[in-house]
Enzyme design. Structure first.
Site, PDB file in Angstrom:
ATOM      1  N   SER A   1      -4.254   3.081 -10.604  1.00 30.99           N
ATOM      2  CA  SER A   1      -4.823   3.042  -9.264  1.00 30.99           C
ATOM      3  C   SER A   1      -6.102   2.222  -9.195  1.00 30.99           C
ATOM      4  O   SER A   1      -6.840   2.103 -10.178  1.00 30.99           O
ATOM      5  CB  SER A   1      -5.114   4.476  -8.805  1.00 30.99           C
TER       6      SER A   1
ATOM      7  N   TYR B   1      -5.539  -0.429  -3.038  1.00 26.31           N
ATOM      8  CA  TYR B   1      -5.982   0.041  -1.738  1.00 26.31           C
ATOM      9  C   TYR B   1      -6.738  -1.096  -1.064  1.00 26.31           C
ATOM     10  O   TYR B   1      -7.454  -1.854  -1.731  1.00 26.31           O
ATOM     11  CB  TYR B   1      -6.913   1.250  -1.868  1.00 26.31           C
TER      12      TYR B   1
ATOM     13  N   THR C   1      -0.566  -0.043  -1.381  1.00 25.40           N
ATOM     14  CA  THR C   1      -0.449   1.250  -0.712  1.00 25.40           C
ATOM     15  C   THR C   1      -0.878   1.115   0.741  1.00 25.40           C
ATOM     16  O   THR C   1      -1.986   0.645   1.031  1.00 25.40           O
ATOM     17  CB  THR C   1      -1.303   2.312  -1.421  1.00 25.40           C
TER      18      THR C   1
ATOM     19  N   LYS D   1       3.993   0.392  -0.935  1.00 20.07           N
ATOM     20  CA  LYS D   1       4.090   1.834  -1.204  1.00 20.07           C
ATOM     21  C   LYS D   1       3.639   2.658  -0.005  1.00 20.07           C
ATOM     22  O   LYS D   1       2.647   2.345   0.644  1.00 20.07           O
ATOM     23  CB  LYS D   1       3.229   2.204  -2.413  1.00 20.07           C
TER      24      LYS D   1
ATOM     25  N   HIS E   1       3.040  10.206   0.107  1.00 18.16           N
ATOM     26  CA  HIS E   1       1.777  10.414  -0.620  1.00 18.16           C
ATOM     27  C   HIS E   1       1.696  11.837  -1.169  1.00 18.16           C
ATOM     28  O   HIS E   1       0.610  12.404  -1.298  1.00 18.16           O
ATOM     29  CB  HIS E   1       0.578  10.136   0.294  1.00 18.16           C
TER      30      HIS E   1
END
Length: 394
Positions: free
Chosen positions: A101, A124, A150, A239, A263
């Site tokens: 991440s 992100y 995402t 995603k 999520h």
């Protein structure tokens, strides 16, 4: 899996366990993910030679030894000291992908150095698109070949357990938090000895270490997706997709795959379950387009169900952190072996010898004569599914 969760709950401070275990608002979406998967029944088949079974799976041009991987999880390092490194090493040892991440506790370059091409990077996008593209360039320079964008977190949801516990990043230590840490000495002492985990990627991006967890992440829009597709040379997966119309448009925009996920119930508490969205998206994008899946998966039979309903690869999140919280690196390896055995045993019961053979024929009819869930469309046969996976260029 429940044993691991229970042990983790006992060993971790409440503020940490609830961060890992919790979800949005009343946590109904998280519960729905589990109940929806539980309602799907598998069809036993008999008199087939299943003495040799292959758990290998191919997705996005990569071959893996196991049909499941690690979903992207921010601040996973809170679970136990060395979590990120343990996951990266396990990705190589067991042969599965690890999605690291943007909010990981280990720098993306370090993760890539340990896990090699088994490491994928999850992005992100904040209000500053240029700042987000800096992470993209870092991932490219580090050698990542697969990027997950995402898109289901434009704003951080309200997570009641976190609010009650006073969870913030970084921690603000008051009397209640101090007592929480003091009554879990094994976790606290181990963390102090190894160093409190931080947002390693953010620290590299900002020498002052500034981080606002609830920052606006709405920069991931259609314009950004088109821009990212032009700038990212490798595989691009979007995603957090739960809508068939969105899926069709994402495919048209040139993404190499779609990751079906709500999520883990951590964003919209009134969202449908991920497994209920999967068959419709599969029908929309066709048999050849790669679909990844997570949310609610807690065992090997859940993994098989997701493949039967249209997934090309399955990811888990919380279970790995439960295992690490319960037993550190040894706990992680144990849960991977358990999941692998459960997948293999389920395959034997439904009469298949390879992951590519699993299709909707593995789903049992309900008491009303329809295959569960009722929304599931007829899927392509195993041969076309296998061709669809292998046809993806590397």
């Amino acid at each position: 899996m429940e044993d691991a969760r229970r042990l983790a709950k006992r060993r971790q401070p409440r503020i940490v366990f609830d961060f890992i275990d919790g979800a949005a608002l009343d946590e109904r979406a998280m519960a729905l993910n589990r109940s929806s998967l539980a309602s799907v029944r598998l069809q036993p088949r008999v008199l087939r030679d299943v003495s040799q079974r292959d758990l290998g799976a191919t997705v996005l041009g990569q071959e893996f030894s196991l049909p499941f991987g690690v979903a992207p999880m921010g601040m996973a390092g809170l679970a136990w000291p060395g979590t990120d490194a343990a996951l990266a090493k396990a990705a190589i040892e067991f042969g599965f992908p690890l999605c690291t991440s943007t909010a990981a506790s280990m720098a993306l370059e370090t993760t890539r150095g340990i896990a090699g091409n088994h490491a994928w990077f999850q992005l992100y996008v904040g209000a500053s698109r240029d700042s987000s593209l800096m992470f993209v360039r870092r991932a490219r320079d580090a050698g990542y070949e697969t990027l997950l964008l995402t898109v289901d977190g434009p704003q951080l949801s309200r997570r009641i357990r976190e609010i009650r516990n006073g969870f913030t990043v970084p921690f603000r230590i008051g009397t209640r938090q101090f007592l929480d840490f003091a009554t879990h000495p094994r976790w606290s002492i181990s963390m102090l000895a190894s160093g409190i985990p931080s947002l390693a990627n953010n620290r590299r991006a900002d020498p002052h270490g500034h981080f606002v967890r609830g920052v606006d992440r709405s920069g991931a829009d259609w314009d950004f997706l088109h821009r990212l597709r032009k700038e990212w040379p490798g595989k691009l997966v979007v995603k957090g997709v739960m809508n068939s119309d969105d899926a069709a448009r994402i495919r048209e925009a040139g993404a190499d795959g779609i990751y079906v996920s709500n999520h883990g119930g951590r964003q919209l508490d009134s969202a449908p379950s991920s497994i209920s969205a999967l068959p419709g998206i599969r029908k929309t994008v066709g048999p050849d387009y790669p679909l990844l899946f997570d949310s609610g998966v807690r065992g090997g039979e859940d993994i098989v169900k997701a493949y039967a309903l249209g997934a090309d690869f399955v990811f888990l999140g919380r279970p790995f952190l439960y295992a690490l919280g319960a037993g550190g690196e040894a706990g992680l390896k144990a849960i991977i072996r358990i999941l692998s055995e459960e997948v293999s045993l389920a395959m034997a019961q439904i009469g298949v010898t390879s992951i590519s053979e699993i299709d909707t024929e593995a789903i049992a009819p309900s008491e009303h004569g329809r295959r569960t869930p009722p929304a599931a469309p007829a899927s392509p046969n195993a041969k076309s599914r296998e061709e669809g996976r292998s046809s993806t260029p590397s």
